[in-house]
Write a protein that holds these residues in place. Sequence first.
Motif, PDB file in Angstrom:
ATOM      1  N   VAL A  12       9.072   2.233  -2.123  1.00 36.69           N
ATOM      2  CA  VAL A  12       7.781   2.014  -1.486  1.00 36.69           C
ATOM      3  C   VAL A  12       7.786   2.682  -0.114  1.00 36.69           C
ATOM      4  O   VAL A  12       8.775   2.587   0.625  1.00 36.69           O
ATOM      5  CB  VAL A  12       7.493   0.506  -1.323  1.00 36.69           C
ATOM      6  CG1 VAL A  12       6.178   0.282  -0.578  1.00 36.69           C
ATOM      7  CG2 VAL A  12       7.460  -0.180  -2.682  1.00 36.69           C
ATOM      8  N   LYS A  13       6.681   3.341   0.227  1.00 36.42           N
ATOM      9  CA  LYS A  13       6.516   3.911   1.556  1.00 36.42           C
ATOM     10  C   LYS A  13       5.476   3.082   2.304  1.00 36.42           C
ATOM     11  O   LYS A  13       4.324   2.984   1.888  1.00 36.42           O
ATOM     12  CB  LYS A  13       6.093   5.374   1.477  1.00 36.42           C
ATOM     13  CG  LYS A  13       7.185   6.265   0.882  1.00 36.42           C
ATOM     14  CD  LYS A  13       6.788   7.732   0.881  1.00 36.42           C
ATOM     15  CE  LYS A  13       7.925   8.585   0.305  1.00 36.42           C
ATOM     16  NZ  LYS A  13       7.579  10.034   0.295  1.00 36.42           N
ATOM     17  N   TYR A  14       5.932   2.467   3.401  1.00 36.70           N
ATOM     18  CA  TYR A  14       5.092   1.593   4.206  1.00 36.70           C
ATOM     19  C   TYR A  14       4.647   2.310   5.482  1.00 36.70           C
ATOM     20  O   TYR A  14       5.434   3.037   6.103  1.00 36.70           O
ATOM     21  CB  TYR A  14       5.862   0.339   4.610  1.00 36.70           C
ATOM     22  CG  TYR A  14       6.161  -0.640   3.504  1.00 36.70           C
ATOM     23  CD1 TYR A  14       5.218  -1.575   3.088  1.00 36.70           C
ATOM     24  CD2 TYR A  14       7.417  -0.664   2.892  1.00 36.70           C
ATOM     25  CE1 TYR A  14       5.507  -2.511   2.102  1.00 36.70           C
ATOM     26  CE2 TYR A  14       7.717  -1.594   1.906  1.00 36.70           C
ATOM     27  CZ  TYR A  14       6.754  -2.508   1.512  1.00 36.70           C
ATOM     28  OH  TYR A  14       7.052  -3.439   0.533  1.00 36.70           O
ATOM     29  N   PHE A  15       3.396   2.046   5.902  1.00 36.74           N
ATOM     30  CA  PHE A  15       2.840   2.631   7.108  1.00 36.74           C
ATOM     31  C   PHE A  15       2.251   1.512   7.967  1.00 36.74           C
ATOM     32  O   PHE A  15       1.668   0.551   7.445  1.00 36.74           O
ATOM     33  CB  PHE A  15       1.762   3.660   6.757  1.00 36.74           C
ATOM     34  CG  PHE A  15       2.276   4.811   5.937  1.00 36.74           C
ATOM     35  CD1 PHE A  15       2.702   5.980   6.548  1.00 36.74           C
ATOM     36  CD2 PHE A  15       2.361   4.723   4.553  1.00 36.74           C
ATOM     37  CE1 PHE A  15       3.193   7.049   5.797  1.00 36.74           C
ATOM     38  CE2 PHE A  15       2.842   5.774   3.787  1.00 36.74           C
ATOM     39  CZ  PHE A  15       3.266   6.941   4.416  1.00 36.74           C
ATOM     40  N   PRO A  16       2.360   1.614   9.306  1.00 35.84           N
ATOM     41  CA  PRO A  16       1.988   0.490  10.167  1.00 35.84           C
ATOM     42  C   PRO A  16       0.489   0.293  10.333  1.00 35.84           C
ATOM     43  O   PRO A  16      -0.297   1.233  10.267  1.00 35.84           O
ATOM     44  CB  PRO A  16       2.635   0.861  11.509  1.00 35.84           C
ATOM     45  CG  PRO A  16       2.668   2.361  11.500  1.00 35.84           C
ATOM     46  CD  PRO A  16       2.949   2.730  10.071  1.00 35.84           C
ATOM     47  N   SER A  17       0.123  -0.959  10.595  1.00 37.57           N
ATOM     48  CA  SER A  17      -1.262  -1.332  10.828  1.00 37.57           C
ATOM     49  C   SER A  17      -1.292  -2.527  11.765  1.00 37.57           C
ATOM     50  O   SER A  17      -0.334  -3.303  11.834  1.00 37.57           O
ATOM     51  CB  SER A  17      -1.950  -1.690   9.505  1.00 37.57           C
ATOM     52  OG  SER A  17      -3.246  -2.203   9.725  1.00 37.57           O
ATOM     53  N   LEU A  18      -2.397  -2.677  12.487  1.00 37.19           N
ATOM     54  CA  LEU A  18      -2.613  -3.872  13.291  1.00 37.19           C
ATOM     55  C   LEU A  18      -3.402  -4.937  12.549  1.00 37.19           C
ATOM     56  O   LEU A  18      -3.528  -6.070  13.026  1.00 37.19           O
ATOM     57  CB  LEU A  18      -3.350  -3.516  14.586  1.00 37.19           C
ATOM     58  CG  LEU A  18      -2.592  -2.652  15.583  1.00 37.19           C
ATOM     59  CD1 LEU A  18      -3.480  -2.299  16.766  1.00 37.19           C
ATOM     60  CD2 LEU A  18      -1.320  -3.336  16.057  1.00 37.19           C
ATOM     61  N   SER A  19      -3.928  -4.588  11.377  1.00 35.52           N
ATOM     62  CA  SER A  19      -4.848  -5.506  10.709  1.00 35.52           C
ATOM     63  C   SER A  19      -4.573  -5.715   9.230  1.00 35.52           C
ATOM     64  O   SER A  19      -4.975  -6.736   8.675  1.00 35.52           O
ATOM     65  CB  SER A  19      -6.286  -4.997  10.857  1.00 35.52           C
ATOM     66  OG  SER A  19      -6.409  -3.688  10.329  1.00 35.52           O
TER      67      SER A  19
END
Length: 356
Positions: A231-238
């Motif tokens: 899995v490739k995860y990408f950052p978010s604030l929400s």
Amino acid sequence: MTSLLRRVSDVLVLTVVALTFALLPGCGEGSSEDDPFGEARRALLDGVGSTAARAALTKRWAPIHYQDVDVTGSHSLSGKSDFLTRVDFDGDWSGTNNWDNTGSRVLSAHAYQSVVETSTHWYLLYTFFHPRDWSDSIFDTEHENDGEGVLLVIQRDGSEYGALVGAVTVAHKDFFSFVPSGSPLGSGSESLDGTLSLASFEGQLHPITAQEAKGHGLKAWPAYDIVGDGVKYFPSLSLAEQPSSATDSDVRYKLVDIYGAEGLWPRRELTTLFSSYGTFRGDTSGDCGLVAGNCGSNSANSPWGWDDQNDGPILRGEIANDPAKLAAYYFSPASQFSTTYTFNPFKGIGTDPNQP
């Protein structure tokens, strides 16, 4: 969720961040329609004492995160045991039912962030949590709960978000150090372990980190990498998304302030979650342990319990609560690191009115 909707969601959060800064004394002058978040960015130059400042800073440098996934064996739950989530993914703050509840709950992706500040650097720590440290071999031990992460060293060079100059990652009971190309840092008392690779996300370069399947040791990519499923995860604030499969290449993880209302630091004395200072409470319930005796109790640590057991004067937990000391030991020249903290809630330095 489409990329456009994801971007809109984070823009709304950043707008709230910007408005928060605009209401602070001394902020709000000089903003323009062409630079709606400018005041939020510039306010970072005055420190990270607010939740909004830390959100902006940690989102800027948050890793693109590769998670290797193993779908074999009954304890993999077809790969789900390698998905990121939050400690209270099952709706409670008990550490002794996380293994048991992994298969029946949604594992929405989160990462805990903390910020520590000196006059010369920001230290951003990202903690990735899994409910299971598992195996498909009868010769390996397993245990409930698993927390590992990465410390990013950001030089305060007068720019909006500073410059990323180094990283120290946590892989089980060892730390590993990396620097990006062009960094002013070299090896200190510990030798460098490789180059910190960067990739573009939402128009900005972010470090790439990677975790193993099963035991979830963490290093800078490609020291670890996805092998087969992953899995490739990408950052978010929400946004906090669960992967759609064991091979999902576009998943958002939500950043959670470790000092805040949803964080771990305010719960450091919660006995249902921690068995002792910095050690998660975990038992042998459920099917943990493929054979009798190979499931450990109380075997995982929070950041203030992380320890490399052979790195000389660096003590347990100092990667979180004394990262300037750690950076001056791992990297050179040590003289560039101020060791006087201007914001360090782990040591009671700096107050945050947004904390519970």
